[in-house]
Design a protein around this motif. Structure first.
Motif, PDB file in Angstrom:
ATOM      1  N   ALA A 151     -50.724  -0.643  50.762  1.00  0.00           N
ATOM      2  CA  ALA A 151     -51.710  -1.225  51.663  1.00  0.00           C
ATOM      3  C   ALA A 151     -52.038  -0.317  52.847  1.00  0.00           C
ATOM      4  N   HIS A 152     -51.284   0.777  53.006  1.00  0.00           N
ATOM      5  CA  HIS A 152     -51.500   1.684  54.129  1.00  0.00           C
ATOM      6  C   HIS A 152     -52.747   2.522  53.871  1.00  0.00           C
ATOM      7  N   PRO A 153     -53.691   2.595  54.825  1.00  0.00           N
ATOM      8  CA  PRO A 153     -54.947   3.326  54.591  1.00  0.00           C
ATOM      9  C   PRO A 153     -54.762   4.806  54.286  1.00  0.00           C
ATOM     10  N   MET A 154     -53.673   5.415  54.792  1.00  0.00           N
ATOM     11  CA  MET A 154     -53.436   6.838  54.557  1.00  0.00           C
ATOM     12  C   MET A 154     -52.733   7.107  53.230  1.00  0.00           C
ATOM     13  N   LEU A 155     -52.129   6.077  52.642  1.00  0.00           N
ATOM     14  CA  LEU A 155     -51.300   6.284  51.459  1.00  0.00           C
ATOM     15  C   LEU A 155     -51.785   5.525  50.226  1.00  0.00           C
ATOM     16  N   LYS A 156     -52.774   4.652  50.390  1.00  0.00           N
ATOM     17  CA  LYS A 156     -53.141   3.765  49.290  1.00  0.00           C
ATOM     18  C   LYS A 156     -53.701   4.506  48.077  1.00  0.00           C
ATOM     19  N   HIS A 157     -54.174   5.737  48.254  1.00  0.00           N
ATOM     20  CA  HIS A 157     -54.724   6.487  47.126  1.00  0.00           C
ATOM     21  C   HIS A 157     -53.682   7.383  46.449  1.00  0.00           C
ATOM     22  N   ILE A 158     -52.450   7.383  46.978  1.00  0.00           N
ATOM     23  CA  ILE A 158     -51.385   8.213  46.405  1.00  0.00           C
ATOM     24  C   ILE A 158     -50.664   7.438  45.309  1.00  0.00           C
ATOM     25  N   ASP A 159     -50.489   8.061  44.186  1.00  0.00           N
ATOM     26  CA  ASP A 159     -49.803   7.430  43.056  1.00  0.00           C
ATOM     27  C   ASP A 159     -48.298   7.586  43.248  1.00  0.00           C
ATOM     28  N   ILE A 160     -47.732   6.699  44.055  1.00  0.00           N
ATOM     29  CA  ILE A 160     -46.313   6.794  44.399  1.00  0.00           C
ATOM     30  C   ILE A 160     -45.409   6.695  43.173  1.00  0.00           C
ATOM     31  N   PRO A 161     -45.629   5.740  42.252  1.00  0.00           N
ATOM     32  CA  PRO A 161     -44.758   5.674  41.076  1.00  0.00           C
ATOM     33  C   PRO A 161     -44.705   6.989  40.287  1.00  0.00           C
ATOM     34  N   SER A 162     -45.841   7.679  40.176  1.00  0.00           N
ATOM     35  CA  SER A 162     -45.853   8.943  39.428  1.00  0.00           C
ATOM     36  C   SER A 162     -45.006   9.996  40.124  1.00  0.00           C
ATOM     37  N   ILE A 163     -45.054  10.023  41.443  1.00  0.00           N
ATOM     38  CA  ILE A 163     -44.252  10.990  42.194  1.00  0.00           C
ATOM     39  C   ILE A 163     -42.769  10.748  41.951  1.00  0.00           C
ATOM     40  N   VAL A 164     -42.373   9.478  42.007  1.00  0.00           N
ATOM     41  CA  VAL A 164     -40.959   9.141  41.801  1.00  0.00           C
ATOM     42  C   VAL A 164     -40.543   9.429  40.355  1.00  0.00           C
ATOM     43  N   HIS A 165     -41.340   8.994  39.400  1.00  0.00           N
ATOM     44  CA  HIS A 165     -40.975   9.184  37.994  1.00  0.00           C
ATOM     45  C   HIS A 165     -40.933  10.656  37.595  1.00  0.00           C
ATOM     46  N   LYS A 166     -41.687  11.488  38.283  1.00  0.00           N
ATOM     47  CA  LYS A 166     -41.673  12.925  37.994  1.00  0.00           C
ATOM     48  C   LYS A 166     -40.293  13.512  38.226  1.00  0.00           C
ATOM     49  N   HIS A 167     -39.568  12.944  39.173  1.00  0.00           N
ATOM     50  CA  HIS A 167     -38.263  13.498  39.552  1.00  0.00           C
ATOM     51  C   HIS A 167     -37.093  12.591  39.153  1.00  0.00           C
ATOM     52  N   ILE A 168     -37.354  11.475  38.523  1.00  0.00           N
ATOM     53  CA  ILE A 168     -36.343  10.430  38.400  1.00  0.00           C
ATOM     54  C   ILE A 168     -35.113  10.848  37.602  1.00  0.00           C
ATOM     55  N   ASP A 169     -35.268  11.722  36.621  1.00  0.00           N
ATOM     56  CA  ASP A 169     -34.123  12.075  35.783  1.00  0.00           C
ATOM     57  C   ASP A 169     -33.033  12.811  36.540  1.00  0.00           C
ATOM     58  N   ILE A 170     -33.368  13.420  37.655  1.00  0.00           N
ATOM     59  CA  ILE A 170     -32.363  14.183  38.394  1.00  0.00           C
ATOM     60  C   ILE A 170     -31.424  13.274  39.186  1.00  0.00           C
ATOM     61  N   PHE A 171     -31.777  11.986  39.287  1.00  0.00           N
ATOM     62  CA  PHE A 171     -30.995  11.095  40.137  1.00  0.00           C
ATOM     63  C   PHE A 171     -29.760  10.499  39.463  1.00  0.00           C
ATOM     64  N   ASP A 172     -29.571  10.720  38.168  1.00  0.00           N
ATOM     65  CA  ASP A 172     -28.397  10.164  37.500  1.00  0.00           C
ATOM     66  C   ASP A 172     -27.175  11.047  37.699  1.00  0.00           C
ATOM     67  N   ASN A 173     -26.595  11.038  38.870  1.00  0.00           N
ATOM     68  CA  ASN A 173     -25.349  11.779  39.058  1.00  0.00           C
ATOM     69  C   ASN A 173     -24.216  10.788  39.300  1.00  0.00           C
ATOM     70  N   LYS A 174     -23.017  11.293  39.399  1.00  0.00           N
ATOM     71  CA  LYS A 174     -21.838  10.418  39.444  1.00  0.00           C
ATOM     72  C   LYS A 174     -21.275  10.266  40.846  1.00  0.00           C
ATOM     73  N   VAL A 175     -21.873  10.922  41.837  1.00  0.00           N
ATOM     74  CA  VAL A 175     -21.335  10.869  43.194  1.00  0.00           C
ATOM     75  C   VAL A 175     -21.868   9.639  43.923  1.00  0.00           C
ATOM     76  N   SER A 176     -20.966   8.790  44.374  1.00  0.00           N
ATOM     77  CA  SER A 176     -21.347   7.588  45.108  1.00  0.00           C
ATOM     78  C   SER A 176     -20.533   7.509  46.391  1.00  0.00           C
TER      79      SER A 176
END
Length: 254
Positions: A151-176
């Motif tokens: 809903a933000h006027p500066m961000l509403k045209h950005i495809d946020i899910p695509s940005i996240v999914h582009k990098h998502i596989d790197i997040f499966d690590n074991k450090v918590s």
């Protein structure tokens, strides 16, 4: 749900205290944060606007912190939707503090990131995240914040899910470990050349320490400040994950 901080709330901690002055400090969207100046000193009170999820999460996170030398306000009263904590003197951090302040912050964040946790994401219990993988936690984080930023006027045209999914596989690590998850400048207080407080653990989570490092990177504007933070923190972190998190955090966090 009653949300404003009142004398009734303060009385839960100490019925003898009288409020002389109050100041709304709220920066986030889910809680009232109020500075209470009383006849017995200053306190900060936090209360959920819509629910108690942030309050519960902060209590579960702070229960893990036993190092009393860290500049983290102490809780003096708590219930399912109210936290009253000690007040720390200082102004909100800027990107123009003495470089030693950012080094202190790096050292403090490193100590927080040494606290081992299980699972990933927001805490469902003390020290236990809601999800089995960081990938699932990151997707949940995106789903929480994406509607707000869509809903933000500066961000509403950005495809946020695509940005996240582009990098998502790197997040499966074991450090918590314990991560603050919201290390932007508004959540740090400084007095002179001293870091006096790291505040707002409402978004604290179990996850990889790179989340905290990348969050501070996207919040700070000066290279020297960033380098001083790293001097205090050290450089023993996953560089690919840190790099992948930067664009994700730019568009999925408040």
């Amino acid at each position: 749900m009653q949300t404003m901080i009142t004398e009734v709330d303060l009385a839960k901690y100490n019925p003898a205290l009288k409020i002389l002055k109050r100041e709304e400090l709220t920066q986030g969207w889910d809680r009232h944060v109020t500075l209470l100046e009383t006849d017995g000193g200053k306190y900060v009170a936090k209360k959920g606007k819509k629910d108690n999820s942030s309050t519960c999460n902060e209590l579960r996170a702070k229960a893990l912190i036993t190092n009393e030398t860290l500049p983290i306000p102490k809780i003096v009263y708590k219930d399912e939707n109210l936290i009253i904590e000690t007040y720390a003197e200082g102004h909100t951090m800027t990107d123009s503090e003495p470089l030693s302040v950012y080094k202190q912050l790096g050292q403090c964040v490193k100590e927080l990131n040494k606290i081992k946790t299980a699972g990933f994401g927001f805490f469902k219990d003390i020290g236990v995240g809601e999800f089995e993988t960081e990938k699932d936690a990151m997707l949940d984080y995106m789903n929480i914040y994406h509607p707000k930023f869509k809903a933000h006027p500066m961000l509403k045209h950005i495809d946020i899910p695509s940005i996240v999914h582009k990098h998502i596989d790197i997040f499966d690590n074991k450090v918590s470990v314990l991560i603050h998850c919201d290390l932007h400048l508004d959540n740090m207080l400084v007095n002179g050349e001293k870091l006096t407080a790291i505040t707002d653990f409402g978004d604290a989570s179990a996850g990889p320490p790179e989340r905290d490092i990348a969050k501070f990177y996207v919040s700070i504007g000066k290279k020297a400040a960033w380098e001083s933070f790293l001097e205090g923190y050290g450089k023993d972190f996953d560089e690919p994950m840190y790099s992948a998190l930067i664009p994700c955090l730019l568009y999925t966090s408040d």
